[in-house]
Write an enzyme that holds these catalytic residues in place. Structure first.
Site, PDB file in Angstrom:
ATOM      1  N   TYR A 142       0.823  -1.216   0.000  1.00  0.00           N
ATOM      2  CA  TYR A 142       0.000   0.000   0.000  1.00  0.00           C
ATOM      3  C   TYR A 142       0.860   1.271   0.000  1.00  0.00           C
ATOM      4  O   TYR A 142       0.397   2.342  -0.342  1.00  0.00           O
ATOM      5  CB  TYR A 142      -0.948   0.033   1.209  1.00  0.00           C
ATOM      6  CG  TYR A 142      -2.022  -1.035   1.191  1.00  0.00           C
ATOM      7  CD1 TYR A 142      -2.236  -1.835   0.073  1.00  0.00           C
ATOM      8  CD2 TYR A 142      -2.832  -1.248   2.298  1.00  0.00           C
ATOM      9  CE1 TYR A 142      -3.203  -2.821   0.062  1.00  0.00           C
ATOM     10  CE2 TYR A 142      -3.807  -2.232   2.294  1.00  0.00           C
ATOM     11  CZ  TYR A 142      -3.988  -3.014   1.176  1.00  0.00           C
ATOM     12  OH  TYR A 142      -4.958  -3.986   1.172  1.00  0.00           O
ATOM     13  N   LYS A 191       3.399 -15.451   2.270  1.00  0.00           N
ATOM     14  CA  LYS A 191       3.329 -16.218   1.014  1.00  0.00           C
ATOM     15  C   LYS A 191       4.771 -16.539   0.616  1.00  0.00           C
ATOM     16  O   LYS A 191       5.248 -16.197  -0.477  1.00  0.00           O
ATOM     17  CB  LYS A 191       2.593 -15.369  -0.044  1.00  0.00           C
ATOM     18  CG  LYS A 191       2.232 -16.098  -1.316  1.00  0.00           C
ATOM     19  CD  LYS A 191       1.143 -17.118  -1.141  1.00  0.00           C
ATOM     20  CE  LYS A 191       0.899 -17.872  -2.443  1.00  0.00           C
ATOM     21  NZ  LYS A 191       0.059 -19.061  -2.275  1.00  0.00           N
ATOM     22  N   ASP A 223      -3.068 -18.356   1.662  1.00  0.00           N
ATOM     23  CA  ASP A 223      -4.230 -19.063   1.109  1.00  0.00           C
ATOM     24  C   ASP A 223      -4.753 -20.088   2.120  1.00  0.00           C
ATOM     25  O   ASP A 223      -5.957 -20.210   2.357  1.00  0.00           O
ATOM     26  CB  ASP A 223      -3.910 -19.713  -0.247  1.00  0.00           C
ATOM     27  CG  ASP A 223      -2.504 -20.292  -0.321  1.00  0.00           C
ATOM     28  OD1 ASP A 223      -1.720 -20.099   0.635  1.00  0.00           O
ATOM     29  OD2 ASP A 223      -2.181 -20.947  -1.323  1.00  0.00           O
ATOM     30  N   ASP A 247      -5.269  -6.767   5.973  1.00  0.00           N
ATOM     31  CA  ASP A 247      -6.475  -6.047   5.569  1.00  0.00           C
ATOM     32  C   ASP A 247      -7.591  -7.053   5.265  1.00  0.00           C
ATOM     33  O   ASP A 247      -8.725  -6.945   5.743  1.00  0.00           O
ATOM     34  CB  ASP A 247      -6.129  -5.216   4.313  1.00  0.00           C
ATOM     35  CG  ASP A 247      -7.205  -4.213   3.966  1.00  0.00           C
ATOM     36  OD1 ASP A 247      -8.198  -4.117   4.706  1.00  0.00           O
ATOM     37  OD2 ASP A 247      -7.053  -3.523   2.940  1.00  0.00           O
ATOM     38  N   ASP A 251     -10.801  -8.660   8.118  1.00  0.00           N
ATOM     39  CA  ASP A 251     -12.225  -8.578   7.785  1.00  0.00           C
ATOM     40  C   ASP A 251     -12.864  -9.961   7.793  1.00  0.00           C
ATOM     41  O   ASP A 251     -13.990 -10.136   8.257  1.00  0.00           O
ATOM     42  CB  ASP A 251     -12.429  -7.938   6.397  1.00  0.00           C
ATOM     43  CG  ASP A 251     -12.662  -6.434   6.501  1.00  0.00           C
ATOM     44  OD1 ASP A 251     -12.384  -5.880   7.579  1.00  0.00           O
ATOM     45  OD2 ASP A 251     -13.120  -5.825   5.517  1.00  0.00           O
TER      46      ASP A 251
END
Ligand code: NAD
Length: 356
Positions: A142, A191, A223, A247, A251
């Site tokens: 980001y 990852k 994943d 992020d 959620d």
């Protein structure tokens, strides 16, 4: 003890839920002999109306001079037509940056009494669920280099995921310190099978883990992590992960709990300073109706007692008061089912304060 708190009421239901959180803090102060001194400052839409800017310098100065910040929510349809960098929500990014808030903590807790609200099967969440997602907040893709370039496939856009050892180390330390106060387990999510930045992440987290022999560390690819959160969420105690993975996963984790009105959060800087706010927004659709659930903000105030002020007993008193409220059968509008008669925002604050 005396604690100075900069309070941003914000917009929509922000002022309504903040009033209940300060009510509960005052009850804590009375029972345990502390004084919480509030300085009300402007940010978001209210600040735009008053000063023309979503984050006035005075707000930043007062926040910096305080022990912690408590924030309701900002934004609403009134300011939706403003350009992106003038919108109320920009104040949140500004506060994060100015206050050096690099760690975002999002607990996902399922209260037994509200298990029905979870989309997961009862056998998966049986006995309650208590996870904290620690998300790196100021680095990664980001904030990395971004731009456009020509490629063999034509014009392309790119965003760079980059983490320094130091950035990884400081967020890992937050996670391990947190685990020491909880279930002593950290799952680091990355990852590393594909990304170089994740390989450095994994190596650095392992180095930090060596300083915490009592904490068990496991690593998971993102994943698999996304899958395990709904398949076997009890596996997790503290999750630590990068900005973008956090992020998404925070959620996902919060949805397991079923209601947005119940979810607190904290953003921490070096040296215990923090900003505390509910996960939800300003809910303009119910502002002024007395239907806002203040429990997320009350629980956020509880996190402030725990993580910035180091007041464990007082923080437990807040969590237990919310639990007693639910156990006694009280409900707010968003979580009321069956015959339950929901309490208004202010009635909810009164009840929780009475349980302190
Ligand atoms: P929202 O979280 O405000 O509302 C989503 C839905 O959940 C609405 O139906 C709302 O009524 C309900 N809800 C939210 N909080 C509740 C509570 N405490 N009790 C009961 N019901 C609750 O999200 P949105 O509608 O997408 O956004 C509204 C405004 O808030 C927008 O301007 C958005 O940009 C802003 N926003 C601010 C923040 C923040 O300040 N941190 C976060 C998200 C959204």
């Amino acid at each position: 003890m005396k604690y100075r708190i900069a309070v941003v009421k914000g917009d929509g239901i922000g002022p309504e839920v903040i009033d209940e959180a300060t009510k509960v803090l005052d009850a804590v102060g009375e029972r345990f002999g502390h004084t919480f001194e509030y300085t009300y400052v402007l940010a978001g839409g209210a600040a735009i109306d008053e000063t023309g800017r979503c984050l006035p310098d005075e707000t930043v100065d007062i926040a910096k001079a305080s022990d912690a910040v408590l924030l309701g929510a900002v934004g609403g349809p009134k300011w939706d037509d403003l350009p992106g960098d003038e919108r109320p929500e920009r104040a949140l990014l500004g506060l994060r940056k100015e206050l050096g808030l690099f760690a975002n903590l999002r607990p996902a807790m399922v209260f037994d009494e509200l298990a029905d609200a979870s989309p997961l099967k009862p056998e998966i969440i049986d006995g309650g669920l208590d996870i904290v997602v620690v998300r790196e907040l100021t680095g990664g893709i980001y904030f990395g280099e971004k731009g456009f370039k020509e490629t063999e496939m034509g014009p392309a856009a790119y965003d760079v995921e980059q983490y320094s050892t130091e950035e990884i180390r400081r967020i890992a330390k937050v996670a391990f310190d947190m685990a020491m106060k909880r279930g002593k387990r950290v799952t680091s999510i990355d990852k590393a099978n594909v990304l170089e930045s994740s390989r450095l992440w994994r190596k650095t987290v392992a180095e930090v883990a060596a300083d915490y022999p009592e904490v068990a560390l496991d690593n998971m690819y993102v994943d698999n992590g996304a899958m395990q959160l709904v398949r076997n969420p009890k596996h997790f105690d503290v999750i630590v992960t990068s900005n973008i993975f956090g992020d998404i996963l925070s959620d996902e984790a919060s949805q397991i709990t079923g209601s947005i009105g119940m979810l607190p959060s904290a953003s921490l800087a070096d040296g215990n300073f923090g900003m505390y706010e509910p996960v939800h927004g300003s809910a303009p659709d119910i502002a002024g109706t007395g239907k806002a659930n203040p429990l997320a903000t009350i629980l956020s105030a509880g996190m402030m007692l725990r993580y910035t002020f180091g007041l464990k007993e007082e923080a437990d008193a807040v969590d237990n008061a919310v639990r007693s409220f639910l156990k006694a059968g009280f409900r707010t509008f968003d979580i009321a089912t069956g015959d339950a008669v929901p309490l208004t925002t202010a009635e909810t604050g009164d009840k929780v304060a009475s349980f302190i």
